[in-house]
Enzyme design. Structure first.
Site, PDB file in Angstrom:
ATOM      1  N   LYS A  55      24.489 -97.132  -5.417  1.00 19.24           N
ATOM      2  CA  LYS A  55      23.867 -96.290  -4.383  1.00 19.24           C
ATOM      3  C   LYS A  55      23.280 -95.042  -5.029  1.00 19.24           C
ATOM      4  CE  LYS A  55      26.910 -97.981  -0.743  1.00 19.24           C
ATOM      5  NZ  LYS A  55      28.132 -97.842   0.043  1.00 19.24           N
ATOM      6  N   GLN A  99      32.619 -93.559   1.118  1.00 20.29           N
ATOM      7  CA  GLN A  99      32.807 -94.985   0.840  1.00 20.29           C
ATOM      8  C   GLN A  99      34.123 -95.473   1.437  1.00 20.29           C
ATOM      9  OE1 GLN A  99      30.536 -96.954  -0.571  1.00 20.29           O
ATOM     10  NE2 GLN A  99      31.776 -98.787  -0.785  1.00 20.29           N
ATOM     11  N   ASP A 122      25.336 -93.674   7.270  1.00 20.35           N
ATOM     12  CA  ASP A 122      25.949 -94.981   7.517  1.00 20.35           C
ATOM     13  C   ASP A 122      25.760 -95.417   8.966  1.00 20.35           C
ATOM     14  OD1 ASP A 122      27.221 -96.375   5.419  1.00 20.35           O
ATOM     15  OD2 ASP A 122      28.901 -94.966   5.386  1.00 20.35           O
TER      16      ASP A 122
HETATM   17  N1  GUN Z   1      32.247-100.071   2.042  1.00 20.30           N
HETATM   18  C1  GUN Z   1      31.664-101.288   2.064  1.00 20.30           C
HETATM   19  N2  GUN Z   1      30.478-101.229   2.704  1.00 20.30           N
HETATM   20  C2  GUN Z   1      30.312 -99.953   3.099  1.00 20.30           C
HETATM   21  C3  GUN Z   1      29.279 -99.264   3.793  1.00 20.30           C
HETATM   22  O1  GUN Z   1      28.267 -99.822   4.214  1.00 20.30           O
HETATM   23  N3  GUN Z   1      29.474 -97.937   3.999  1.00 20.30           N
HETATM   24  C4  GUN Z   1      30.593 -97.303   3.585  1.00 20.30           C
HETATM   25  N4  GUN Z   1      30.702 -96.004   3.833  1.00 20.30           N
HETATM   26  N5  GUN Z   1      31.572 -97.908   2.925  1.00 20.30           N
HETATM   27  C5  GUN Z   1      31.426 -99.222   2.691  1.00 20.30           C
END
Ligand code: GUN
Length: 300
Positions: A55, A99, A122
């Site tokens: 990311k 995350q 998100d």
């Molecule tokens: N962990 C796995 N996928 C995601 C996501 O799309 N967002 C977040 N914040 N954590 C994750």
């Protein structure tokens, strides 16, 4: 027998990121603004470390600022909430992503609700979920947004299509259903307690599978010519110990029936991060009272 078109999400996501990078450059040139994304990682989970690094790298490659925040697995909820409160106030930070999963001493709902609605890239905050449900200006969760972009690229107008969403999670199933409804599909949400799951699937012009069960959706559950979007990422054990990634759909059988299908890996997965960047760009514009630019993927 006819075989399905394989939807190349990896290539599409690369073109979308290039389109985002163009708009980021324009925002800088016209308004002196650089979108800033902060990814907060708590603990050392190896899979999460890989996701987070990807990311951050892709944000930088799109011309954004990437601010990294690493906290030990022992961090208290109060400390994490205090950190989020500071990020909410920081004008250089336009998007905040914490995350998941989080260590067990921390309530993920409390963390999600602490993030400023306008910085919730998100789209997990209940206000954004509510805005999506009532048709407002929500931040939309990245994975369903990526699925929708692939579907519209393939099918154009989705009006009147019968869509079946398998799975009812807050992260994928529910927002996916809301998005498809917004596009005037006839939407069914199926889940682990659904009776005659195969029959429900067979009615779908659009089938979105997000159940987290390896290869559960069989070839004969698919309507001939349907568009199949496979959100699942499941690792099956292999003799060499490395494991093999498979989706929720039995791909080899499905590809003989469907009209188009996303592979795993290389389908929906790469679209998720591209949509995170898209949301960060949108959040930056909205926070500065600017219209969100229309991002187009660059030419193939
Ligand atoms: N962990 C796995 N996928 C995601 C996501 O799309 N967002 C977040 N914040 N954590 C994750």
């Amino acid at each position: 027998m006819a075989t399905a078109t394989i939807i190349d999400g990896k290539q599409f996501a690369a073109r979308l990121r290039a389109g985002i990078a163009e708009q980021v450059a324009r925002l800088k040139a016209d308004h002196g603004l650089t979108p800033g994304l902060t990814v907060v990682l708590v603990g050392e989970d190896p899979a999460s470390q890989i996701y987070v690094r990807n990311k951050e790298r892709q944000a930088r490659e799109a011309g954004m600022n990437s601010f990294e925040q690493r906290l030990p697995a022992t961090v208290t909820q109060a400390e994490l909430l205090a950190r989020i409160a500071r990020l909410n106030q920081d004008p250089a930070v336009h998007g905040i992503l914490v995350q998941l999963p989080l260590p067990e001493q921390i309530d993920p709902e409390a963390v999600i609700q602490a993030i400023a609605v306008s910085k919730d890239v998100d789209g997990f905050h209940p206000v954004n979920a509510g805005l999506l449900a009532v048709g407002g200006n929500a931040m939309v969760p990245c994975t369903p947004l990526g699925c929708l972009i692939l579907l519209k690229d393939r099918l154009g107008d989705l009006t009147g299509q019968r869509a079946v969403v398998l799975g009812r999670s807050n992260i994928v199933g529910k927002p996916m259903a809301a998005l498809l409804l917004r596009e005037h599909c006839t939407v069914t949400v199926a889940h682990s307690r659904t009776r005659d799951l195969a029959d429900e699937c067979r009615r779908a012009d659009i089938l979105v599978a997000a159940v987290g069960r390896p290869e559960m959706i069989q070839g004969d559950w698919i309507k001939p010519g349907a568009t199949v979007i496979d959100v699942g990422i499941n690792r099956l054990p292999t003799a060499d110990g490395k494991g093999r990634l498979v989706g929720d759909v039995a791909f080899a059988a499905a590809v003989e029936v469907a009209g188009a299908i996303t592979p795993v890996p290389g389908g929906v997965g790469p679209m998720t991060i591209a949509c995170l960047l898209l949301n960060t760009l949108t959040a930056t514009c909205r926070q500065h009272g600017l219209p969100a630019p229309e991002v187009r993927p660059t030419a193939a």
